[in-house]
Scaffold this motif. Structure first.
Motif, short mmCIF file in Angstrom:
data_model
loop_
_atom_site.label_atom_id
_atom_site.label_comp_id
_atom_site.label_asym_id
_atom_site.label_seq_id
_atom_site.Cartn_x
_atom_site.Cartn_y
_atom_site.Cartn_z
N ARG A 1 43.30 29.45 37.19
CA ARG A 1 43.70 30.10 35.94
C ARG A 1 42.77 31.28 35.64
O ARG A 1 43.24 32.36 35.27
CB ARG A 1 43.64 29.10 34.79
CG ARG A 1 44.04 29.71 33.47
CD ARG A 1 44.01 28.69 32.37
NE ARG A 1 44.44 29.26 31.12
CZ ARG A 1 44.54 28.57 30.00
NH1 ARG A 1 44.25 27.30 29.99
NH2 ARG A 1 44.91 29.15 28.90
N ASP A 2 41.48 31.09 35.80
CA ASP A 2 40.55 32.18 35.55
C ASP A 2 40.78 33.34 36.51
O ASP A 2 40.70 34.51 36.10
CB ASP A 2 39.11 31.68 35.66
CG ASP A 2 38.74 30.71 34.55
OD1 ASP A 2 39.46 30.68 33.53
OD2 ASP A 2 37.75 29.98 34.71
N ARG A 3 41.07 33.04 37.76
CA ARG A 3 41.35 34.10 38.73
C ARG A 3 42.61 34.87 38.35
O ARG A 3 42.66 36.10 38.44
CB ARG A 3 41.50 33.53 40.13
CG ARG A 3 41.78 34.61 41.16
CD ARG A 3 41.78 34.05 42.53
NE ARG A 3 40.45 33.54 42.75
CZ ARG A 3 39.88 33.41 43.93
NH1 ARG A 3 40.56 33.73 44.99
NH2 ARG A 3 38.68 32.94 44.06
N TYR A 4 43.64 34.16 37.91
CA TYR A 4 44.87 34.83 37.48
C TYR A 4 44.59 35.77 36.31
O TYR A 4 45.04 36.91 36.29
CB TYR A 4 45.93 33.81 37.10
CG TYR A 4 47.12 34.42 36.44
CD1 TYR A 4 48.09 35.08 37.20
CD2 TYR A 4 47.28 34.39 35.06
CE1 TYR A 4 49.18 35.67 36.59
CE2 TYR A 4 48.37 34.99 34.45
CZ TYR A 4 49.31 35.62 35.22
OH TYR A 4 50.38 36.21 34.61
N LEU A 5 43.84 35.28 35.31
CA LEU A 5 43.52 36.12 34.15
C LEU A 5 42.68 37.32 34.56
O LEU A 5 42.89 38.44 34.07
CB LEU A 5 42.78 35.30 33.10
CG LEU A 5 43.61 34.25 32.36
CD1 LEU A 5 42.73 33.40 31.47
CD2 LEU A 5 44.72 34.90 31.57
N LEU A 6 41.74 37.12 35.47
CA LEU A 6 40.90 38.20 35.94
C LEU A 6 41.72 39.27 36.66
O LEU A 6 41.56 40.47 36.41
CB LEU A 6 39.81 37.66 36.86
CG LEU A 6 38.87 38.68 37.47
CD1 LEU A 6 37.92 39.20 36.41
CD2 LEU A 6 38.11 38.06 38.61
N GLU A 7 42.62 38.85 37.54
CA GLU A 7 43.44 39.81 38.27
C GLU A 7 44.40 40.55 37.34
O GLU A 7 44.64 41.74 37.50
CB GLU A 7 44.22 39.11 39.39
CG GLU A 7 43.32 38.67 40.52
CD GLU A 7 44.04 37.84 41.56
OE1 GLU A 7 45.24 37.54 41.37
OE2 GLU A 7 43.41 37.48 42.56
N ASP A 8 44.94 39.85 36.34
CA ASP A 8 45.82 40.50 35.37
C ASP A 8 45.05 41.53 34.55
O ASP A 8 45.53 42.64 34.32
CB ASP A 8 46.45 39.44 34.47
CG ASP A 8 47.54 40.02 33.60
OD1 ASP A 8 48.36 40.80 34.12
OD2 ASP A 8 47.58 39.69 32.39
N ASN A 9 43.85 41.18 34.11
CA ASN A 9 43.03 42.12 33.35
C ASN A 9 42.61 43.30 34.21
O ASN A 9 42.54 44.44 33.71
CB ASN A 9 41.81 41.43 32.76
CG ASN A 9 42.17 40.51 31.62
OD1 ASN A 9 43.22 40.65 31.00
ND2 ASN A 9 41.30 39.56 31.34
N LEU A 10 42.30 43.08 35.48
CA LEU A 10 41.94 44.17 36.37
C LEU A 10 43.09 45.16 36.51
O LEU A 10 42.90 46.37 36.49
CB LEU A 10 41.54 43.63 37.75
CG LEU A 10 41.23 44.69 38.80
CD1 LEU A 10 39.99 45.49 38.41
CD2 LEU A 10 41.04 44.04 40.16
N TRP A 11 44.31 44.65 36.62
CA TRP A 11 45.47 45.53 36.73
C TRP A 11 45.62 46.37 35.46
O TRP A 11 45.87 47.58 35.52
CB TRP A 11 46.76 44.72 36.96
CG TRP A 11 47.94 45.60 37.14
CD1 TRP A 11 48.37 46.16 38.29
CD2 TRP A 11 48.84 46.04 36.11
NE1 TRP A 11 49.48 46.93 38.05
CE2 TRP A 11 49.79 46.88 36.72
CE3 TRP A 11 48.91 45.82 34.74
CZ2 TRP A 11 50.82 47.47 36.01
CZ3 TRP A 11 49.93 46.42 34.03
CH2 TRP A 11 50.87 47.23 34.66
#
Length: 169
Positions: free
Chosen positions: A123-133
């Motif tokens: 979940r944290d990785r998904y949020l991180l990748e979404d925020n990076l985009w």
């Protein structure tokens, strides 16, 4: 239950007994731990509901842990019957069995904790990748606006100093 990815990070959850009675019900939750005592033998049904956000899909992590209390040792003492002989001392075998059961319980618990930590990490990785985009997209938009403003300013300054009248001397 743990929602890893998707819009809003929430989902509905229902647990039904084999007779059709609703045992647990959550609406628009992102996580939850539920303990249910099985009263009826049969197939229990899990239902995840995403009707409130039909346009987005969700990624859900869930784990079902069943603690068998019906049998004394859950059928794991078959090895004890095969190796037990008259020459072995009973109290030593009981001590070994108790320690092995304790190790087994601790290993199962550590396996459950590791699975939950993997879900948290996903979940944290998904949020991180979404925020990076999002950061990358808006940085590109900001950069293009800055370059456009710079070009317009240079063009305006050059137009100020262009002399279209000819001077006669």
């Amino acid at each position: 239950l743990y929602v890893i990815a998707g819009s809003g990070l929430d989902v509905g959850f229902i647990l039904l007994s084999p007779t059709g009675h609703r045992l647990v019900s959550d609406f628009r939750r992102s996580d939850g731990i539920h303990t249910v005592d099985p009263t009826v033998d049969g197939d229990y049904r899990l239902c995840f509901d995403n009707n409130f956000s039909k346009m987005s899909e969700k990624m859900v992590f869930f784990e079902v842990v069943i603690n068998s209390l019906n049998s004394k040792n859950g059928g794991q003492d078959d090895w004890l019957d095969t190796v037990m002989s008259d020459s072995m001392v009973d109290y030593k075998m009981e001590d070994i069995r108790a320690r092995m059961d304790s190790v087994h319980r601790h290993l199962e618990k550590s396996h459950q904790v590791q699975a939950m930590l993997r879900a948290f990490e996903a979940r944290d990785r998904y949020l991180l990748e979404d925020n990076l985009w999002r950061v990358s997209f808006w940085s590109c938009v900001n950069l293009s606006v800055m370059l456009t403003v710079a070009v317009v300013q240079i063009y305006t300054l050059r137009r100020l100093f262009v002399n279209t009248k000819q001077v006669r001397t």
